[in-house]
Enzyme design. Structure first.
Site, PDB file in Angstrom:
ATOM      1  N   ARG A 282     -10.031   1.223  15.278  1.00  0.00           N
ATOM      2  CA  ARG A 282      -9.903   1.864  13.980  1.00  0.00           C
ATOM      3  C   ARG A 282     -10.941   1.197  13.087  1.00  0.00           C
ATOM      4  O   ARG A 282     -12.121   1.322  13.333  1.00  0.00           O
ATOM      5  CB  ARG A 282      -8.453   1.716  13.482  1.00  0.00           C
TER       6      ARG A 282
ATOM      7  N   TYR B 159      15.652  30.555   3.774  1.00  0.00           N
ATOM      8  CA  TYR B 159      14.518  31.343   4.233  1.00  0.00           C
ATOM      9  C   TYR B 159      14.547  31.550   5.747  1.00  0.00           C
ATOM     10  O   TYR B 159      14.802  30.609   6.493  1.00  0.00           O
ATOM     11  CB  TYR B 159      13.196  30.677   3.859  1.00  0.00           C
TER      12      TYR B 159
ATOM     13  N   CYS C 288      13.730  23.980   1.690  1.00  0.00           N
ATOM     14  CA  CYS C 288      12.865  24.706   0.751  1.00  0.00           C
ATOM     15  C   CYS C 288      12.066  23.711  -0.089  1.00  0.00           C
ATOM     16  O   CYS C 288      12.215  22.502   0.047  1.00  0.00           O
ATOM     17  CB  CYS C 288      13.704  25.606  -0.147  1.00  0.00           C
ATOM     18  N   MET C 289      11.241  24.213  -0.990  1.00  0.00           N
ATOM     19  CA  MET C 289      10.405  23.334  -1.807  1.00  0.00           C
ATOM     20  C   MET C 289      11.237  22.410  -2.698  1.00  0.00           C
ATOM     21  O   MET C 289      10.903  21.240  -2.879  1.00  0.00           O
ATOM     22  CB  MET C 289       9.460  24.154  -2.676  1.00  0.00           C
ATOM     23  N   ASP C 290      12.344  22.927  -3.232  1.00  0.00           N
ATOM     24  CA  ASP C 290      13.106  22.188  -4.231  1.00  0.00           C
ATOM     25  C   ASP C 290      14.529  21.875  -3.801  1.00  0.00           C
ATOM     26  O   ASP C 290      15.247  21.216  -4.545  1.00  0.00           O
ATOM     27  CB  ASP C 290      13.199  23.000  -5.534  1.00  0.00           C
TER      28      ASP C 290
ATOM     29  N   ARG D 103       1.213 -10.592   7.898  1.00  0.00           N
ATOM     30  CA  ARG D 103       1.268  -9.466   6.969  1.00  0.00           C
ATOM     31  C   ARG D 103       2.533  -8.653   7.260  1.00  0.00           C
ATOM     32  O   ARG D 103       2.693  -8.103   8.344  1.00  0.00           O
ATOM     33  CB  ARG D 103       0.034  -8.564   7.125  1.00  0.00           C
TER      34      ARG D 103
ATOM     35  N   LYS E 169       0.840  -1.200   0.000  1.00  0.00           N
ATOM     36  CA  LYS E 169       0.000   0.000   0.000  1.00  0.00           C
ATOM     37  C   LYS E 169       0.874   1.248   0.000  1.00  0.00           C
ATOM     38  O   LYS E 169       2.079   1.191   0.237  1.00  0.00           O
ATOM     39  CB  LYS E 169      -0.901  -0.001   1.232  1.00  0.00           C
TER      40      LYS E 169
ATOM     41  N   HIS F 181      -5.873  -6.259  13.518  1.00  0.00           N
ATOM     42  CA  HIS F 181      -4.588  -5.553  13.488  1.00  0.00           C
ATOM     43  C   HIS F 181      -4.178  -5.156  14.901  1.00  0.00           C
ATOM     44  O   HIS F 181      -4.989  -4.615  15.659  1.00  0.00           O
ATOM     45  CB  HIS F 181      -4.714  -4.300  12.617  1.00  0.00           C
TER      46      HIS F 181
END
Length: 372
Positions: free
Chosen positions: A131, A263, A310-312, A219, A36, A163
């Site tokens: 759950r 930043y 940062c983002m990149d 599992r 998953k 589980h």
């Protein structure tokens, strides 16, 4: 060929060895490899194929969309999915020979109403995780509904499962309690005239430490990818992290003492130093919370991440070490060559290793090595 500037290298030989080692923990039980969430960030289809090649009996996914994607990729083996909101496409799943999970009487009714033919359904009981799964009287009602539907030829019940909540703490009293509830639920199913089929309760940590709960199948999820379910767990089973995350320096430059980085200028150079720019950021799943805390392997040593992610991109302090644009940087891997591990990054980010690998994405190129 030039290496990608952001790359996850997945060792399929290590993956196969992990599955073999986990199978040896539960030699009398079938094995389900959980793929998953894009195989915990490793790539669902390639890892599913590698698991089949390694001899795993079942694959497990959360959603119907994941299950159908595996079928579209050519997978034809035993496959279970377990998480669906109302309106899920059960018809497509049944047509694709996907086994689905019923966690309530309402969900079972929806599966029966949508299925174009008799579906193969496993029943999930809530043994204490609170759950998904049917709890208490709802479990009794689900068993009765399933027994009536099976007697009428409308469903084939193929398993019962649950589980653990605390299996990563082997001595936690909840483990004994949940196992007892599970055994009672199996007995209730049998008393209603339903052959339980596959009984499975163990996740990765219980597979490693709780043989009494191995039942018919275990599992294996995070452990299959070589990551400990909890950093505090100890066990003898040899497991190797499968994924190495690396990049290449996009820039190397000197900055003077007093220069501030990234930043918010949250890091200041205490001396003249060399910094390197690593072209991965939170767009690739690198946590901002690792800012000023994580380390990478670069220029032959572990060096600190400095300033804000940062983002990149993010910046590392290379000190007086020699480095050039294009040089390799390893964010994390097995740790065999001194590089940080996913667990190290989890500590630096204030999270768990599951999240470190699962959130990887963006512009990362996955490369697969070894395997059949």
């Amino acid at each position: 060929m030039t290496a990608p500037q952001a790359e996850a290298v997945i060792d399929l030989d290590a993956f196969g060895a992990n599955l073999e080692a986990l199978a040896a923990c539960a030699p009398s039980s079938a094995q389900m490899t959980v793929v998953k969430a894009d195989a915990y960030g490793h790539g669902m289809v390639p890892m599913a194929r590698a698991a089949r090649a390694a001899g795993t009996d079942w694959l497990g996914v959360a959603t119907l969309a994941e299950a159908l994607a595996l079928r579209e990729s050519g997978d034809t083996g035993d496959l279970l999915c377990w998480l669906a909101a109302p309106g899920a496409d059960y018809a497509a799943a049944v047509e694709a020979d996907v086994e689905v999970t019923a966690s309530s009487t309402d969900q079972l009714a929806e599966i029966l109403a949508a299925a174009p033919r008799r579906p193969r359904v496993q029943l999930k009981v809530d043994t204490g995780l609170s759950r998904n799964g049917a709890l208490g009287r709802e479990w009794t009602a689900l068993v009765a509904a399933a027994a009536a539907a099976q007697a009428a030829g409308r469903v084939e019940v193929t398993g019962i499962w649950s589980h653990f909540a605390c299996a990563d703490e082997p001595a936690h009293p909840a483990n004994d309690a949940q196992e007892a509830v599970f055994v009672a639920a199996v007995d209730e199913l049998t008393a209603a005239g339903i052959e339980p089929g596959l009984r499975h309760l163990c996740n990765s940590p219980a597979t490693l430490t709780r043989p009494s709960a191995h039942f018919d199948m275990v599992r294996v999820g995070i452990a299959a990818y070589g990551i400990r379910p909890d950093p505090g767990m100890t066990y003898e089973t040899p497991l190797t992290p499968v994924l190495t995350l690396r990049g290449r320096l996009a820039q190397v430059k000197r900055i003077p003492a007093g220069a501030k980085v990234s930043y918010g200028q949250t890091w200041t150079a205490e001396r003249d130093t060399t910094v390197g720019l690593v072209p991965l950021g939170y767009g690739e799943g690198i946590a901002v919370s690792a800012s000023n805390r994580a380390e990478v392997l670069a220029a032959g040593a572990r060096v600190p991440l400095v300033g804000r992610v940062c983002m990149d991109q993010f910046v590392v302090d290379l000190g007086e070490r020699s480095a050039r644009r294009g040089d390799a940087v390893v964010l994390f891997g097995p740790g065999h060559d001194g590089e940080p591990t996913a667990e190290d990054w989890a500590t630096a980010s204030g999270t768990i290793a599951y999240e470190v690998v699962t959130r990887l994405g963006g512009r990362i190129v996955r490369t697969y090595e070894g395997g059949a």
